[in-house]
Design a protein around this motif. Structure first.
Motif, short mmCIF file in Angstrom:
data_model
loop_
_atom_site.label_atom_id
_atom_site.label_comp_id
_atom_site.label_asym_id
_atom_site.label_seq_id
_atom_site.Cartn_x
_atom_site.Cartn_y
_atom_site.Cartn_z
N GLU A 51 -8.55 20.37 -1.86
CA GLU A 51 -7.79 20.98 -2.95
C GLU A 51 -7.28 19.92 -3.92
O GLU A 51 -7.04 18.77 -3.54
CB GLU A 51 -6.58 21.76 -2.40
N LYS A 52 -7.10 20.37 -5.16
CA LYS A 52 -6.51 19.50 -6.17
C LYS A 52 -5.00 19.39 -5.93
O LYS A 52 -4.40 20.24 -5.27
CB LYS A 52 -6.79 20.05 -7.57
N GLY A 53 -4.40 18.34 -6.46
CA GLY A 53 -2.96 18.21 -6.32
C GLY A 53 -2.50 16.76 -6.37
O GLY A 53 -3.29 15.83 -6.56
N GLU A 54 -1.19 16.60 -6.18
CA GLU A 54 -0.57 15.28 -6.12
C GLU A 54 -0.38 14.91 -4.65
O GLU A 54 0.29 15.62 -3.91
CB GLU A 54 0.77 15.28 -6.86
N TYR A 55 -0.97 13.80 -4.26
CA TYR A 55 -1.00 13.41 -2.85
C TYR A 55 -0.15 12.16 -2.60
O TYR A 55 -0.04 11.28 -3.46
CB TYR A 55 -2.43 13.14 -2.38
N GLN A 56 0.43 12.12 -1.40
CA GLN A 56 1.14 10.93 -0.93
C GLN A 56 0.65 10.60 0.46
O GLN A 56 0.59 11.48 1.33
CB GLN A 56 2.65 11.17 -0.91
N VAL A 57 0.29 9.34 0.66
CA VAL A 57 -0.15 8.87 1.98
C VAL A 57 0.83 7.81 2.47
O VAL A 57 1.08 6.81 1.79
CB VAL A 57 -1.58 8.29 1.92
N THR A 58 1.38 8.06 3.64
CA THR A 58 2.26 7.09 4.31
C THR A 58 1.51 6.55 5.52
O THR A 58 1.19 7.30 6.44
CB THR A 58 3.57 7.76 4.76
N VAL A 59 1.23 5.26 5.51
CA VAL A 59 0.57 4.63 6.65
C VAL A 59 1.64 3.92 7.48
O VAL A 59 2.42 3.13 6.95
CB VAL A 59 -0.51 3.62 6.20
N TYR A 60 1.65 4.22 8.78
CA TYR A 60 2.58 3.52 9.66
C TYR A 60 1.83 2.87 10.81
O TYR A 60 0.76 3.33 11.22
CB TYR A 60 3.68 4.46 10.18
N ALA A 61 2.42 1.80 11.31
CA ALA A 61 1.91 1.13 12.51
C ALA A 61 3.04 1.05 13.52
O ALA A 61 4.19 0.81 13.16
CB ALA A 61 1.40 -0.27 12.17
N PHE A 62 2.69 1.25 14.79
CA PHE A 62 3.68 1.22 15.86
C PHE A 62 3.06 0.59 17.10
O PHE A 62 1.98 0.97 17.53
CB PHE A 62 4.15 2.64 16.19
N ASP A 63 3.75 -0.41 17.63
CA ASP A 63 3.33 -1.05 18.88
C ASP A 63 4.38 -0.73 19.93
O ASP A 63 5.49 -1.28 19.91
CB ASP A 63 3.19 -2.56 18.69
N GLU A 64 4.04 0.14 20.86
CA GLU A 64 5.00 0.59 21.87
C GLU A 64 5.47 -0.56 22.75
O GLU A 64 6.60 -0.57 23.23
CB GLU A 64 4.36 1.69 22.72
N ARG A 65 4.61 -1.55 22.96
CA ARG A 65 4.95 -2.66 23.85
C ARG A 65 6.07 -3.54 23.29
O ARG A 65 6.94 -4.00 24.03
CB ARG A 65 3.71 -3.50 24.13
N SER A 66 6.06 -3.77 21.99
CA SER A 66 7.06 -4.65 21.37
C SER A 66 8.12 -3.89 20.60
O SER A 66 9.20 -4.42 20.33
CB SER A 66 6.36 -5.64 20.42
N GLY A 67 7.81 -2.64 20.22
CA GLY A 67 8.72 -1.88 19.37
C GLY A 67 8.56 -2.19 17.90
O GLY A 67 9.32 -1.69 17.05
N ASN A 68 7.56 -3.01 17.54
CA ASN A 68 7.34 -3.33 16.13
C ASN A 68 6.85 -2.09 15.37
O ASN A 68 6.04 -1.31 15.88
CB ASN A 68 6.31 -4.44 15.99
N THR A 69 7.35 -1.94 14.14
CA THR A 69 6.94 -0.84 13.27
C THR A 69 6.72 -1.38 11.86
O THR A 69 7.26 -2.43 11.49
CB THR A 69 8.01 0.26 13.20
N GLY A 70 5.94 -0.64 11.08
CA GLY A 70 5.74 -1.00 9.68
C GLY A 70 5.25 0.20 8.90
O GLY A 70 4.63 1.11 9.48
N VAL A 71 5.51 0.22 7.59
CA VAL A 71 5.17 1.37 6.76
C VAL A 71 4.78 0.90 5.36
O VAL A 71 5.34 -0.06 4.83
CB VAL A 71 6.37 2.34 6.64
N ASP A 72 3.80 1.59 4.77
CA ASP A 72 3.53 1.47 3.33
C ASP A 72 3.17 2.86 2.82
O ASP A 72 2.68 3.71 3.58
CB ASP A 72 2.38 0.49 3.06
N ILE A 73 3.44 3.10 1.53
CA ILE A 73 3.26 4.44 0.94
C ILE A 73 2.52 4.30 -0.38
O ILE A 73 2.79 3.37 -1.16
CB ILE A 73 4.63 5.12 0.70
N VAL A 74 1.59 5.21 -0.61
CA VAL A 74 0.86 5.23 -1.87
C VAL A 74 0.75 6.67 -2.37
O VAL A 74 0.71 7.62 -1.56
CB VAL A 74 -0.55 4.59 -1.69
N ASN A 75 0.72 6.83 -3.68
CA ASN A 75 0.55 8.15 -4.30
C ASN A 75 -0.70 8.15 -5.16
O ASN A 75 -0.99 7.17 -5.84
CB ASN A 75 1.76 8.52 -5.15
N PHE A 76 -1.44 9.28 -5.13
CA PHE A 76 -2.61 9.42 -5.99
C PHE A 76 -2.79 10.88 -6.35
O PHE A 76 -2.11 11.77 -5.81
CB PHE A 76 -3.87 8.85 -5.30
#
Length: 254
Positions: A226-251
């Protein structure tokens, strides 16, 4: 009278400065479950303030190498064994103090990756002439640096071109020190959960799993109908260390 007071104040300041002692404090920023933030990743920004009056006593960036992998990551290291070798990244802060001073050491890291930047701080007393060297003061920096490579920010895509094949989502993900994430490596991309959360016109649409396809590179597929305004949030998670990270893009899909 005021002139006399002014001269007296200046004299006291000169006397106080004369009794200041250069005191070195090594400050290092270490990525959680990884190595030191050094020149290769742009370093970590360090600010040391007098706790009571907020005066900046020293400011600069860590510089040097990420350090020796075995020396840092070896869990069998002895109690007083150094984590940092001579080349490992640090900021050598020189404090000119005349009396024991309570300081706040603040680190902004990574210095050049604002979307992934975190603030870590510690407070401690520094004694004139009592240098804090060796490993010095190590502040832990949790997280991942994530840069979405595709789709690009505010990119306009044609729905007709997406009907025949899914949209590829790509993200570059590294440890906060720049250490390489790879399949089966010390920082194993296959053991990390990486997903893309997709919204269309502000409403949750779907989630897409992403996998490590090359050093630091994660990839997933997104089916758009479908057509529209999209947002993608990419996250990373490492359960062993608890490390997290995020980036967001719109198209936009036309």
């Amino acid at each position: 009278m005021f002139k006399c007071l002014s001269i007296f104040a200046m004299a006291m300041m000169i006397v106080s400065q004369a009794f200041c002692i250069e005191t070195h404090v090594f400050v290092r920023a270490r990525a959680k479950d990884a190595k030191f933030l050094g020149s290769s990743i742009g370093g970590a920004h360090v600010i040391i303030r007098n706790k009571f009056n907020q005066q900046i006593l020293a400011e600069g960036k860590t510089a040097g190498t990420p350090g020796n992998t075995a020396q840092i990551m070896d869990t069998a290291r002895g109690r007083y064994a150094l984590m940092a070798d001579a080349a490992a990244a640090k900021f050598d802060a020189v404090l000119n103090i005349s009396e024991p001073t309570l300081v706040r050491i603040e680190v902004l890291a990574p210095a050049n990756h604002r979307q992934s930047q975190v603030n870590a701080a510690v407070e401690m007393w520094v004694i004139p002439g009592k240098h804090i060297t060796g490993d010095g003061v190590i502040l832990e920096i949790p997280g991942f640096i994530i840069d979405i490579l595709s789709p690009r920010t505010h990119n306009y895509l044609r729905l007709s071109s997406l009907n025949s094949q899914p949209l590829t989502i790509q993200a570059n993900i590294v440890m906060m020190c720049g250490c390489i994430i790879q399949k089966g490596g010390l920082w194993n991309g296959d053991k990390m959960e990486v997903k893309a959360i997709v919204k269309k016109n502000g409403q949750l649409l779907q989630e897409a799993s992403m996998s490590c396809v090359a050093d630091n590179l994660f990839e997933g597929k997104l089916h758009i109908t479908e057509k529209g305004e999209y947002q993608v949030t990419v996250y990373a998670f490492d359960e062993r260390s608890g490390n997290t990270g995020v980036d967001i893009v719109n198209f936009v899909v036309l």
